[in-house]
Design an enzyme around this catalytic site. Sequence first.
Site, PDB file in Angstrom:
ATOM      1  N   TYR A 105     -14.560   8.432 -10.754  1.00  0.00           N
ATOM      2  CA  TYR A 105     -14.237   6.893 -10.263  1.00  0.00           C
ATOM      3  C   TYR A 105     -15.014   6.239 -11.173  1.00  0.00           C
ATOM      4  O   TYR A 105     -14.262   5.093 -11.616  1.00  0.00           O
ATOM      5  CB  TYR A 105     -14.874   6.751  -8.775  1.00  0.00           C
ATOM      6  CG  TYR A 105     -15.044   5.667  -8.144  1.00  0.00           C
ATOM      7  CD1 TYR A 105     -13.629   4.844  -8.031  1.00  0.00           C
ATOM      8  CD2 TYR A 105     -16.125   4.857  -7.998  1.00  0.00           C
ATOM      9  CE1 TYR A 105     -14.013   3.574  -7.462  1.00  0.00           C
ATOM     10  CE2 TYR A 105     -16.311   3.820  -7.281  1.00  0.00           C
ATOM     11  CZ  TYR A 105     -14.953   3.087  -7.232  1.00  0.00           C
ATOM     12  OH  TYR A 105     -15.112   1.898  -6.638  1.00  0.00           O
TER      13      TYR A 105
ATOM     14  N   LYS B  85     -13.103   3.368 -13.533  1.00  0.00           N
ATOM     15  CA  LYS B  85     -13.474   1.867 -13.346  1.00  0.00           C
ATOM     16  C   LYS B  85     -13.989   1.409 -14.941  1.00  0.00           C
ATOM     17  O   LYS B  85     -13.598   0.294 -15.406  1.00  0.00           O
ATOM     18  CB  LYS B  85     -14.419   1.610 -12.623  1.00  0.00           C
ATOM     19  CG  LYS B  85     -13.755   1.737 -11.307  1.00  0.00           C
ATOM     20  CD  LYS B  85     -12.710   0.776 -10.874  1.00  0.00           C
ATOM     21  CE  LYS B  85     -12.044   1.003  -9.388  1.00  0.00           C
ATOM     22  NZ  LYS B  85     -11.045  -0.179  -9.120  1.00  0.00           N
TER      23      LYS B  85
ATOM     24  N   ASP C 217       3.731   2.601  -4.061  1.00  0.00           N
ATOM     25  CA  ASP C 217       2.611   3.445  -4.889  1.00  0.00           C
ATOM     26  C   ASP C 217       2.474   3.004  -6.157  1.00  0.00           C
ATOM     27  O   ASP C 217       3.251   2.637  -6.988  1.00  0.00           O
ATOM     28  CB  ASP C 217       3.426   4.856  -5.166  1.00  0.00           C
ATOM     29  CG  ASP C 217       2.628   5.813  -6.122  1.00  0.00           C
ATOM     30  OD1 ASP C 217       1.774   5.506  -6.415  1.00  0.00           O
ATOM     31  OD2 ASP C 217       2.978   7.130  -6.071  1.00  0.00           O
TER      32      ASP C 217
ATOM     33  N   ASP D 209       0.637  -1.077  -0.081  1.00  0.00           N
ATOM     34  CA  ASP D 209       0.036   0.051   0.025  1.00  0.00           C
ATOM     35  C   ASP D 209       0.904   1.343  -0.049  1.00  0.00           C
ATOM     36  O   ASP D 209       2.029   1.086   0.288  1.00  0.00           O
ATOM     37  CB  ASP D 209      -0.988   0.076   1.318  1.00  0.00           C
ATOM     38  CG  ASP D 209      -2.153   0.574   0.987  1.00  0.00           C
ATOM     39  OD1 ASP D 209      -1.963   1.994   0.420  1.00  0.00           O
ATOM     40  OD2 ASP D 209      -3.323   0.258   1.154  1.00  0.00           O
TER      41      ASP D 209
HETATM   42  N1  SER Z   1     -18.326   1.708  -2.441  1.00  0.00           N
HETATM   43  C1  SER Z   1     -17.969   2.266  -3.666  1.00  0.00           C
HETATM   44  C2  SER Z   1     -18.377   4.096  -3.259  1.00  0.00           C
HETATM   45  O1  SER Z   1     -19.047   4.236  -2.607  1.00  0.00           O
HETATM   46  C3  SER Z   1     -18.731   2.088  -4.670  1.00  0.00           C
HETATM   47  O2  SER Z   1     -18.006   1.142  -5.448  1.00  0.00           O
HETATM   48  O3  SER Z   1     -17.423   4.599  -3.896  1.00  0.00           O
END
Ligand code: SER
Length: 326
Positions: A145, A149, A55, A37
């Site tokens: 995010y 993904k 990293d 980590d």
């Molecule tokens: N648990 C995550 C979030 O709330 C969703 O993949 O960002």
Amino acid sequence: MTSPQRILVTGATGQIGTVLSAALRAAHGSDAVLCTDIVTPPPASPCAERFATLDVLDAARLRALVAEHRIETVYHLSAVLSARGEADPLRTWEVNVNGLINVLEAAREGLIARVFFPSTIAVFGPNVPPNGTPDDAVLNPTTVYGMSKAAGENWCAYYHARWGVDVRGLRYPGVIGHQSLPGGGTTDYAVDIFHQALENGRYECFLAADQRLPMIYMDDAIRATLEIMAAPAEQIRRRTSYNLQGLSFSPAEIAAEIRGEMRRRGIGELEIVYRPDYRQAIAASWPRSVDDREARQDWNWRARFELPQLVADMLDNLAAHATCTV
Ligand code: SER
């Protein structure tokens, strides 16, 4: 015990990493799992032994660790989650996409044989069927995010199709467990509510009362991860990522279940107030539940925990811990 493998986990001090690393050590032996980590774990953490700082943007360091420890499989859990990701979109993209590519490149070069990639319900946006969202619904995420993904899923499928990399992915819903704390996510409320209920009898929720979301109990999430990675390669027909449905509930529904169970046990009350913030818009853009039929068909996935068992197990474990530490 499954056949031993040499494993590296990135993001090993995170919510899922902490628990998955312990499960992998139980399955493959403690010496087989290297936890990594960017954050050094406290000495008491289960990750503190056989830990290396990494990293994930440092491809040279990743390669050196893989070579030194003769790693075969990487569980690549490092990522910036949905809520925190919005504070620095470009950094989130860099960590989530380039970190993954560094791992996939190591696999393409034959340094590692297998990769696990955690995707998310956040790959979906508001223009999909919100209940029972299918695996192949259109991906128009609203957060960086989710964008990172969704891109990551496609990179996984690309490395598999083009270079035969054995990469397998799951779209985790919100994960709820007593062993570790989440950080930076929109579904984090569903863990925090337990801690606040037991400590203060009161919870201020950042989502709306009726905002249902797909969730999964940690035990089921870990079992799904171990099962997809243990399945014969020919059973993994999706190389982007599989939908994974545990259960779905709203803040009001989980609060009612916790309140009822606390009353039955005589361990206090729970008052909940709702003050939705920017995370409510993120939650509203996600499915209420996803259809995980393909995971069921391809590698026999079955969730076990429904809301009553989940709440009872969380309270058993958190209340026992509270008793030990006072
Ligand atoms: N648990 C995550 C979030 O709330 C969703 O993949 O960002």
